[in-house]
Design a protein around this motif. Structure first.
Motif, PDB file in Angstrom:
ATOM      1  N   GLY A   1       0.824  -1.193   0.000  1.00 18.27           N
ATOM      2  CA  GLY A   1       0.000   0.000   0.000  1.00 18.27           C
ATOM      3  C   GLY A   1       0.864   1.250   0.000  1.00 18.27           C
TER       4      GLY A   1
ATOM      5  N   ILE B   1      -3.433   5.729   2.177  1.00 20.10           N
ATOM      6  CA  ILE B   1      -3.941   5.564   3.541  1.00 20.10           C
ATOM      7  C   ILE B   1      -4.364   6.913   4.116  1.00 20.10           C
TER       8      ILE B   1
ATOM      9  N   GLU C   1      -8.122   7.980   5.394  1.00 20.99           N
ATOM     10  CA  GLU C   1      -8.399   8.543   6.718  1.00 20.99           C
ATOM     11  C   GLU C   1      -9.230   9.815   6.614  1.00 20.99           C
TER      12      GLU C   1
ATOM     13  N   LEU D   1      -6.262   5.882  11.387  1.00 19.13           N
ATOM     14  CA  LEU D   1      -6.025   4.448  11.510  1.00 19.13           C
ATOM     15  C   LEU D   1      -4.858   4.187  12.458  1.00 19.13           C
TER      16      LEU D   1
ATOM     17  N   ARG E   1      -1.990   0.509   9.807  1.00 20.03           N
ATOM     18  CA  ARG E   1      -1.203   1.140   8.749  1.00 20.03           C
ATOM     19  C   ARG E   1      -0.057   0.231   8.316  1.00 20.03           C
TER      20      ARG E   1
ATOM     21  N   LEU F   1      -1.488  -2.481   6.082  1.00 20.27           N
ATOM     22  CA  LEU F   1      -1.887  -1.981   4.769  1.00 20.27           C
ATOM     23  C   LEU F   1      -0.679  -1.577   3.928  1.00 20.27           C
TER      24      LEU F   1
ATOM     25  N   ASP G   1      -1.811  -3.846   0.511  1.00 20.39           N
ATOM     26  CA  ASP G   1      -3.151  -3.280   0.336  1.00 20.39           C
ATOM     27  C   ASP G   1      -3.835  -4.123  -0.727  1.00 20.39           C
TER      28      ASP G   1
ATOM     29  N   LEU H   1      -8.125  -1.050   1.169  1.00 21.12           N
ATOM     30  CA  LEU H   1      -8.556   0.308   1.497  1.00 21.12           C
ATOM     31  C   LEU H   1      -9.896   0.687   0.874  1.00 21.12           C
TER      32      LEU H   1
END
Length: 237
Positions: free
Chosen positions: A38, A43, A47, A54, A59, A62, A66, A97
């Motif tokens: 990811g 990310i 958010e 997160l 995190r 991810l 991801d 995500l």
């Protein structure tokens, strides 16, 4: 609240690495379908979209993988548009995500439209972030951003908090399950049992059909939001 399993603390990347290492040895095609790393930017954008920070543990996971990275949804009629099948506790699909945002906003909308009567045990809390779910979002697994614990929700009987102590513990259990089955068996007898399913009520089907025709997002099963029911009734006058 159920008793919290072992594996209470640790680096989630270590636990997730056990899962991907097992897939690399036993199911390379499944590993290839897992997606790539990811991005911090994606990310951060997610958010902002959900209005929630997160946790570091999520995190890290991810950033390692991801599931939705570089993929476009091909299931517009399903709440979970992508999802990844692996033998996780609960038997749900892991979310990337894209689907995390879709399921979170859907759960929040349901709670806002039909507030829970018991404020101490609501249908959904703002601080819960889903990371696994069924296609229709009626069952799934969430991370509590306030304390890092893992819980599960089900349309039939509400949420259960504190099922696992952390995301690390959850993926340690996943790795334990994978390593405890024969090579290549995880999609068959070794796969964790699926959640209970409930047939849709026949009288709700015309409402669901009308809702989809008119651009509303509605699940295949479970409760229909009151606003959609009201709009449907108004349309029939």
């Amino acid at each position: 609240m159920s008793e919290t399993p072992m594996h209470e603390a640790g680096d989630v990347r270590e636990a997730w690495g056990r899962v991907t290492a097992w897939l690399e040895r036993n199911d390379p095609e499944a590993l290839a379908a897992l997606g790539g790393p990811g991005s911090p930017e994606a990310i951060d954008e997610a958010e902002l979209h959900i209005g929630l920070k997160l946790p570091r543990e999520m995190r890290q996971w991810l950033l390692a993988n991801d599931i939705d990275a570089g993929r476009q949804p091909d299931r517009p009629s399903c709440l979970v548009a992508l999802g990844y099948e692996v033998a996780i506790p609960g038997g749900h699909l892991l979310l990337g995500l894209t689907d995390i945002q879709r399921v979170y906003l859907s759960q929040m909308a349901l709670e806002e439209m039909q507030p829970s009567e018991d404020l101490d045990c609501p249908f959904w809390r703002r601080e819960w972030v889903p990371f696994a779910a069924e296609r229709d979002g009626l069952y799934g697994t969430f991370l509590d951003t306030l304390n890092g614990t893992i819980g599960m929700w089900a349309e039939a009987h509400g949420p259960e908090e504190g099922v696992y102590a952390s995301l690390f513990a959850f993926f340690q259990e996943t790795a334990d399950r994978l390593e405890g089955v024969s090579s290549g068996d995880w999609r068959g007898p070794g796969k964790s049992s699926s959640p209970r399913k409930h047939d849709p009520r026949p009288e709700d089907e015309p409402i669901r059909l009308w809702a989809r025709t008119n651009g509303y997002l509605v699940n295949d099963r479970g409760r229909i939001p009151a606003t959609i029911r009201e709009a449907y009734e108004v349309s029939r006058r």
